[in-house]
Design an enzyme around this catalytic site. Structure first.
Site, mmCIF file in Angstrom:
data_model
loop_
_atom_site.group_PDB
_atom_site.id
_atom_site.type_symbol
_atom_site.label_atom_id
_atom_site.label_comp_id
_atom_site.label_asym_id
_atom_site.label_seq_id
_atom_site.Cartn_x
_atom_site.Cartn_y
_atom_site.Cartn_z
ATOM 1 N N LYS A 86 -13.749 -12.271 79.966
ATOM 2 C CA LYS A 86 -14.295 -11.559 78.804
ATOM 3 C C LYS A 86 -15.583 -10.827 79.204
ATOM 4 C CE LYS A 86 -14.113 -13.547 74.573
ATOM 5 N NZ LYS A 86 -14.194 -14.628 73.546
ATOM 6 N N VAL A 87 -15.557 -9.515 78.997
ATOM 7 C CA VAL A 87 -16.721 -8.681 79.278
ATOM 8 C C VAL A 87 -17.063 -7.937 77.991
ATOM 9 C CG1 VAL A 87 -17.632 -6.790 80.675
ATOM 10 C CG2 VAL A 87 -15.987 -8.392 81.676
#
Length: 348
Positions: A140-141
């Site tokens: 997750k960015v």
């Protein structure tokens, strides 16, 4: 008898659990849930529960500091959930069965005020560290300037990405274009999979606070309309790319925030396509509802509601406010998590 969650899945929605609590992962997997997500709030709450104190004791005895303990425990928790959902990943040949691992939210902490290029470099370094070698893990960015600037390199390196903290079409476009550039640098796109987490209920909380003059018909609809517009744009973009795996929207923040809303408001609205990451309570309430869910993803409110939202919503302001709140919602719990681990270390 078909359960409510089963009708939702049969309508075309992938249901993921917004938790990596081992018991909830097991019970929801048995209900047909096919993936999970994690974030610092979830990890912190699990560590607070005391069920992972033995891990803290073990890692403390090895001389590890609080930060390293936090990420080691996160890695183990996510891996345990990955093991549960791996059969889904194998059955769907990489199209489902993922568990998301969120990178350090303190990279965006205003108190640290890291330079942009350093943030980008750290996202790339951490994304590779926690992502490479995991079949069914998504990294997750956040759709911050630095997060978006790291996406191309991460995708080119073979990392499966979940772009999170997306609130607007602008963010989604910037993220998607970066990811697609990275995908085209791969030798093959057969294993290319990306998802884009569009937050929903927080948008409606924003409209309640900042757009009080919306009509009764329009108030409470912005989160749904915004996410559905992005969903259609996403579907149109990938149609002609001839990819093996789906590039999907995640409808995130699907737990209702307003007491007047039925708990399945967003669950029903997005039924039919994409991924819903539902809080455990929401999945439970859906199961207890007795409702049958059918495709609603391509249904919109009346045109006059759409026209009103178009004329009154300032998406630049919306993005600014919700990003500031979103960064704080994850950075603050990460700081609290490190303090919690320090206190548990001291008690060992």
């Amino acid at each position: 008898m078909t359960t409510p969650l089963e009708t939702l899945i049969q309508a075309g929605t992938k249901v993921w659990l917004d938790s990596i609590d081992p018991e909830l992962v097991d019970s929801n997997y048995k209900l047909g849930v096919s993936g999970a997500t994690s974030n610092p709030v979830i990890v912190s709450d699990l560590i607070k529960s005391g069920q992972f104190d033995s891990w803290i004791e073990e890692l403390t005895a090895e001389g590890k500091e609080a930060d390293e303990i936090a990420w080691t425990i996160t890695d183990r928790m996510v891996q345990n959930a990955q093991d549960v959902f791996l059969p889904v990943w194998e059955r769907t040949e990489g199209n489902d069965g993922y568990v998301s691992f969120e990178l350090d939210p303190l990279l965006e902490d205003p108190d640290r005020n890291l330079p942009h290029d350093e943030r980008v470099a750290q996202y790339i370094e951490l994304g590779k560290k926690w992502g490479i070698g995991h079949k069914n893990r998504m990294i997750k960015v956040p759709a911050t300037p630095a997060g978006i600037d790291a996406l191309e390199e991460l995708c080119a390196a073979g990392i499966t990405l979940n772009v999170t903290l997306c609130f607007t079409m602008r963010q989604y476009h910037a993220a998607r274009e970066a990811v697609w550039r990275g995908a085209q640098r791969r030798q093959s796109t057969d294993a290319f999979k990306s998802v884009y987490s569009i937050f929903v209920s927080r948008v409606d909380v924003y409209s309640e606070k900042h757009l009080p003059d919306l009509s009764d018909a329009a108030q409470g609809q912005l989160g749904i309309v915004n996410a559905k517009n992005i969903w259609k744009d996403n579907a149109d973009f990938w149609t002609d790319k001839n990819l093996k795996l789906q590039q999907e929207l995640i409808f995130a923040s699907t737990g209702t925030k307003l007491p007047s809303d039925p708990p399945w408001k967003y669950v029903a609205a997005f039924a039919g396509d994409g991924i819903e990451t539902n809080p455990p309570k929401t999945n439970q309430q859906v199961q207890e509802s007795g409702k049958s869910f059918g495709r609603e993803i391509d249904q919109m409110p009346p045109q006059e509601v759409l026209d009103e939202l178009d004329s009154k919503v300032d998406y630049v302001h919306l993005e600014k406010i919700l990003m500031e709140e979103g960064i704080a919602k994850f950075a603050d719990p990460q700081k609290a998590l490190l303090q919690l681990i320090e206190s548990k270390k001291a008690a060992v």
